[in-house]
Design a protein around this motif. Structure first.
Motif, short mmCIF file in Angstrom:
data_model
loop_
_atom_site.label_atom_id
_atom_site.label_comp_id
_atom_site.label_asym_id
_atom_site.label_seq_id
_atom_site.Cartn_x
_atom_site.Cartn_y
_atom_site.Cartn_z
N ARG A 29 0.48 -1.51 0.24
CA ARG A 29 0.40 0.30 0.20
C ARG A 29 1.16 1.28 0.15
NH1 ARG A 29 -4.96 -0.66 2.01
NH2 ARG A 29 -5.31 1.66 3.08
N GLY A 30 2.59 1.17 0.11
CA GLY A 30 3.37 2.56 0.37
C GLY A 30 2.66 3.28 1.39
N VAL A 31 2.27 2.35 2.38
CA VAL A 31 1.49 3.89 3.65
C VAL A 31 1.53 2.41 4.89
CG1 VAL A 31 -1.07 3.75 3.00
CG2 VAL A 31 0.07 5.27 5.21
N ALA A 32 1.87 2.99 6.09
CA ALA A 32 1.74 1.93 7.29
C ALA A 32 1.41 2.82 8.58
CB ALA A 32 3.32 0.79 7.12
N VAL A 33 0.98 2.68 9.58
CA VAL A 33 0.82 2.47 10.85
C VAL A 33 1.66 1.77 11.74
CG1 VAL A 33 -0.45 3.79 12.96
CG2 VAL A 33 -1.37 4.40 10.23
N VAL A 34 2.26 2.53 12.15
CA VAL A 34 3.70 1.52 12.98
C VAL A 34 2.92 2.24 14.65
CG1 VAL A 34 5.63 0.78 14.10
CG2 VAL A 34 5.02 1.49 12.01
N ARG A 35 2.59 0.71 16.10
CA ARG A 35 2.56 0.94 16.89
C ARG A 35 3.41 0.28 17.66
NH1 ARG A 35 -3.65 0.41 19.19
NH2 ARG A 35 -3.17 -1.51 18.22
N ALA A 36 4.34 0.43 18.51
CA ALA A 36 5.28 -0.07 19.51
C ALA A 36 5.32 0.88 20.44
CB ALA A 36 6.30 -0.42 18.69
N GLY A 185 -9.28 1.51 1.43
CA GLY A 185 -9.16 1.16 3.13
C GLY A 185 -8.92 1.82 3.60
N PRO A 186 -8.42 1.82 5.16
CA PRO A 186 -7.56 2.03 6.21
C PRO A 186 -6.09 1.60 5.95
CG PRO A 186 -9.10 1.25 7.46
CD PRO A 186 -9.59 1.26 6.14
N ALA A 187 -5.38 2.35 6.43
CA ALA A 187 -3.51 2.24 6.67
C ALA A 187 -3.45 0.80 7.05
CB ALA A 187 -2.95 3.42 6.26
N PRO A 188 -2.92 0.18 6.55
CA PRO A 188 -2.22 -1.13 7.44
C PRO A 188 -1.44 -1.21 8.53
CG PRO A 188 -1.07 -1.08 5.38
CD PRO A 188 -1.78 0.17 5.20
N VAL A 189 -1.81 -1.75 9.56
CA VAL A 189 -1.58 -1.39 11.16
C VAL A 189 -0.44 -2.08 11.39
CG1 VAL A 189 -2.19 -0.98 13.51
CG2 VAL A 189 -3.36 -0.52 11.74
N VAL A 190 1.10 -2.10 11.63
CA VAL A 190 1.53 -2.96 11.95
C VAL A 190 2.67 -3.07 13.69
CG1 VAL A 190 4.32 -3.25 11.90
CG2 VAL A 190 3.28 -2.61 9.65
N ASP A 191 1.24 -3.62 14.55
CA ASP A 191 1.67 -4.02 15.93
C ASP A 191 2.44 -4.74 16.29
OD1 ASP A 191 0.61 -3.05 18.40
OD2 ASP A 191 -1.40 -3.44 17.45
N HIS A 192 3.23 -4.17 17.38
CA HIS A 192 4.43 -4.59 17.97
C HIS A 192 4.15 -4.68 19.70
CE1 HIS A 192 8.47 -6.45 18.43
NE2 HIS A 192 8.78 -5.02 19.58
N PRO A 193 3.61 -5.43 19.63
CA PRO A 193 3.54 -6.08 21.14
C PRO A 193 5.25 -6.40 21.68
CG PRO A 193 2.91 -7.68 20.15
CD PRO A 193 3.08 -6.50 19.53
N SER A 194 5.52 -5.13 22.97
CA SER A 194 6.82 -5.44 23.64
C SER A 194 6.49 -6.46 24.21
CB SER A 194 7.05 -4.29 24.19
OG SER A 194 7.53 -3.26 22.69
N ALA A 195 7.79 -7.04 24.88
CA ALA A 195 7.39 -8.01 25.75
C ALA A 195 7.46 -7.53 27.19
CB ALA A 195 8.42 -9.22 25.70
N GLN A 196 6.71 -7.81 27.47
CA GLN A 196 6.28 -7.37 29.26
C GLN A 196 7.26 -7.78 30.52
OE1 GLN A 196 4.49 -4.56 29.77
NE2 GLN A 196 4.22 -4.85 27.61
#
Length: 851
Positions: A29-36, A185-196
């Motif tokens: 898509r050329g676009v991404a939302v990163v959550r970390a 559609g919405p931009a793809p989301v790269v969701d990276h849960p960190s080790a807690q």
């Protein structure tokens, strides 16, 4: 061969595991939302990963621009990435902040502040030569970052080849993905849960208030310092490598806690971390402890919350406070205020202690305060001064942000206020579009007010003199006595802190000003005041006793002992709210100002100068004066007879300001208002709202003729409001008023008893019928109003008029409580009937003898 060795750069960074998912999203898509989470390494890894992707694609535009919220964050991120690649800033990794650019021919990744990219977009909307943009720390919801989200979403519609990544720690990611999405559609989301890692939470509520009228209390900071010392000693006993990170809201608080902890914790290195420090001091705080170095305590502002990583931290001490911008539209003041931090911010802070292993967070508040804290911090666009944002949007071609895909729409009142400021400065026209001066001001990397002062002041006082004053106002230079002219002189001579930085800013700003020969012979001592007044014409102020009245209408006081006390007129650069006994009771204190001469007043306030008739409603009558004024500052006034229009407007203004209490409500008018209020509350439209606010807002509609009578001199107590209220009744339904809400109700005795309706502002009260008990014999069904929707409350009275019972169920009263009332009352009032059977007894208002 790739420019960046991602394996080397990503060593020990959790986010390296998410890089394949990021590449897949950008390839598709050329676009991404990163959550970390903070500390995962997204700021370090994503920009070089995107650069490698562009290289693999063979893209013509190779530059990756990475934004950060503050210059210290931007420069630290650039230095870290450069160090990991074995280079210096200015090589493959560069940085650009206001007044400082370190970019070379080989620069691939350029770290910039959000404001730098906003101005770059205004001059080059297509971002020629840029292949990708990475927006970092979007969750902080800074004003420039929010604007960039909307602007870049529109740029991608024209340049689909532009790669766009938005990175966040805690933001509402679906909303961000929607804004950056497309028809696919919405931009793809790269969701990276960190080790807690395990995190122990310790609560240490202070025995003293955290805040008072002046801000954070010294007693609370002492509590934070003692808590830090004790908890760090405990942490070191368990782990000699444990360092501490302390969060307080501002620079003053950082300095005090550093001083206190240094005194309490011998053998510990205590360091400050905030945006005013030079690069060497910042690097020392974020470099980590070396072999043989003493234990460390780093006392930081929100910089270290998510933007910067402080290594080695196992203990976080959180004061639980945040400093946020606030705009007082009524008083034309902006400033930073200290508030309770959001739960999201406090959670991010706590995470710094458990990033690499088990840790402890000590919260200097109680669990109830934490639970009631706001979930997220409010975005700056909701509470900040929007003048700069409005000029940016106008220059972008979207006045007021209309049609822009923004995460949060700007508040309409703030938009109107900001646009009025821009219009008064000559930067936008009546439609909100930039003027020629506005276009030029938009290119100057400064607040629009200061840009206007620079551009308009240079031809009057010279480019250098204008740049010196603007450079002083643009940076965080301070004068305890509030004397701007003295501060400029100290900076020029090198005696004031930050003089070197100031000189560089003067050189930079001077390039934007026309180096023309001054058209006016302005004395040197008047220059600071004139330039300041050009930036803030509404803050020109005249002495009024021991205080100062600003053209905006605000009253303020100077700091005690200020040399400006000798001036009759000043131009105010900075005025802030205050509480308590300070500021001579005005609630505002002038932090920085300069004396203003007569020429400066005329040159700077021409747009505010008016000559008009001003009418006011005072003590029940309209008075008017012809006033020569600069905004709220009256220069001269002559009593005149008001016109009907001016008088009516004065009364309407008084109604909006002071409420309907300025009018005289007769018993008839008040009763009608109560009946109408009940119908509106129960039936809604079209029965009118007769609340205070609604009637004031529609004053001209229902009270127009009376306003004009008052304006012509009719005393207020001779205006009956009953007939005006009837103008609001909805015809033809108004014909049912007496049926739905009658003034009186019939009772079995033949009397018609008045109904007392509840006050218009009491939604829980009910209509009351107060009637002698004997008049209701035989009445079983309690009357109901408004087509049976509202039960009446009967107050059954003794012969002396005192309540014997209150009921909305007469049938139950006769069947039960009446017998006890009869037993108690028949001996006290023997001349009145107290039949054993109230159902069959004739209802009467008379005594036995009269019957």
């Amino acid at each position: 061969m790739s420019t960046f060795d991602l394996a080397r750069i990503g060593t020990g960074l959790p986010f390296v595991a998410a890089l394949p998912q990021l590449r897949e999203a950008l390839d598709g898509r050329g676009v991404a939302v990163v959550r970390a989470e903070p500390g995962a390494g997204k700021t370090t890894l994503v920009p070089p990963a995107v650069a490698d992707l562009l290289e693999v694609r063979g893209a013509d535009a190779r530059r990756v621009v990475v934004t950060g919220p503050r210059r210290v964050v931007v420069q630290a991120a650039a230095r870290r990435l450069a160090a990991l690649t074995g280079t210096r800033v200015g090589g493959p990794v560069g940085s650009t902040v206001r007044g400082e650019r370190q970019v070379g021919r080989d620069t691939v990744v350029e770290h910039v502040t959000a404001g730098v990219l906003v101005r770059r977009l205004l001059s080059d909307p297509e971002l020629v030569g840029t292949g990708a943009v990475v927006l970092d720390e979007v969750h902080e919801r800074g004003l420039d970052t929010d604007l960039l989200v909307g602007m870049l979403a529109e740029v991608r519609a024209l340049r689909p080849d532009l790669v766009l990544v938005a990175m966040s720690a805690t933001l509402d990611v679906p909303a961000l993905a929607e804004v950056l999405g497309s028809d696919d559609g919405p931009a793809p989301v790269v969701d990276h849960p960190s080790a807690q890692h395990p995190l122990e939470v310790v609560w240490t509520p202070p025995p003293v208030p955290r805040l008072d009228a002046r801000g954070v209390t010294d007693a609370f900071l002492d509590h934070v310092s003692r808590t830090t010392t004790e908890m760090h000693a405990r942490a070191l006993a368990a782990d000699s490598g444990a360092d501490a990170l302390v969060f307080v809201p501002g620079v003053r608080e950082v300095d005090r806690v550093v001083e206190q902890v240094s005194r309490l914790a011998r053998g510990t290195e205590v360091l400050a971390l905030h945006g005013r420090l030079d690069l060497r001091a910042q690097d020392r705080a974020v470099a980590g402890r070396g072999p043989g170095d003493p234990p460390r305590v780093v006392v930081a502002t929100a910089l270290a919350e998510s933007s910067l990583t402080v290594p080695g931290v196992r203990l976080v001490v959180d004061a639980g406070l945040a400093r946020v911008p606030r705009r007082d539209l009524r008083r034309d003041m902006s400033g930073l205020v200290t508030v309770q931090a959001s739960r999201a911010a406090m959670t991010q802070r706590a995470g710094r202690a458990a990033r690499l292993g088990p840790g402890t967070v000590v919260r200097c508040l109680d669990e109830t305060t934490f639970a009631h804290a706001p979930e997220h911090a409010a975005p700056e666009i909701s509470s900040s001064d929007l003048t700069g944002a409005l000029l940016t949007l106008a220059a972008w071609g979207s006045p007021r942000g209309e049609g822009m895909p923004l995460l949060t729409a700007p508040p309409p009142a703030a938009v109107r206020a900001a646009e009025q400021v821009l219009h008064d400065l000559g930067l936008v026209d009546a439609d909100g579009r930039t003027t020629e001066l506005g276009v030029r001001a938009g290119r100057v990397p400064a607040d629009p007010r200061l840009a206007r002062a620079l551009l308009a002041g240079a031809p009057l006082v010279g480019a250098r003199a204008a740049a010196e004053v603007v450079a002083t106002l643009a940076d965080d230079h301070r004068a305890p006595d509030g004397d701007l002219a003295g501060l400029v002189s100290a900076l020029r001579s090198g005696r004031a802190p930050g003089a070197a930085r100031w000189r560089g800013e003067v050189v930079r700003l001077r390039r934007w000003a026309e180096d023309a020969v001054p058209r006016h012979d302005v004395p040197g001592h008047d220059v600071p005041g004139l330039v300041t007044a050009l930036a803030h014409p509404s803050r020109v102020a005249r002495r009024d006793g021991s205080t100062w009245l600003l053209a905006s209408g605000t009253r303020a006081a100077l700091p005690p002992g200020s040399p400006l006390q000798s001036f009759d007129w000043v131009a105010v650069a900075d005025v802030t709210r205050t509480e308590g006994r300070a500021a001579a009771g005005t609630g505002a204190v002038i932090r920085l100002a300069a004396g203003l001469g007569a020429d400066g007043i005329d040159l700077a306030t021409g747009a505010l100068r008016t000559r008009e008739v001003r009418a006011a409603f005072v003590d029940g009558r309209v008075v008017a004066r012809e006033v020569d004024a600069i905004g709220a500052i009256e220069l001269a006034a002559t009593p005149v007879r008001p016109s009907q229009e001016a008088g009516a407007r004065a009364v309407a203004d008084a109604l909006a300001r002071d409420g309907l209490g300025i009018l005289t409500w007769s018993g008839t008018a008040d009763a009608l208002r109560r009946r109408m209020a009940l119908l509106h509350r129960v039936l809604g439209d079209p029965w009118p709202d007769v609340s205070e606010a609604a009637l004031a807002a529609r004053a001209e509609e229902w009270l127009g003729p009376e306003l004009r009578r008052l304006a012509a001199g009719t005393p207020v107590d001779r205006v009956d409001l009953a007939d005006p209220l009837r103008r609001l009744l909805p015809w033809p339904r108004a014909a049912r008023l007496d049926e739905l809400a009658p003034e009186r109700l019939p009772v079995p005795s033949g009397s018609r008893v008045a109904v007392t309706y509840p006050p218009h502002d009491d939604p829980d009260a009910r209509p009351v019928v107060a009637v002698k008990l004997q008049e209701c014999f035989g009445l079983a069904d309690t009357p109901r109003l408004v087509d049976g929707r509202v039960a009446t409350l009967f107050h059954l009275l003794s012969p002396a008029g005192r309540p014997l019972a209150v009921t909305d169920d007469l049938r139950s009263f006769w069947a039960g409580p009446y017998a006890q009332v009869r037993a108690e009352m028949r001996g006290r009032y023997p001349r009145h009937p107290w039949p054993e059977d109230p159902w069959s007894a004739p209802a009467t208002a008379r005594t036995n003898r009269r019957r």
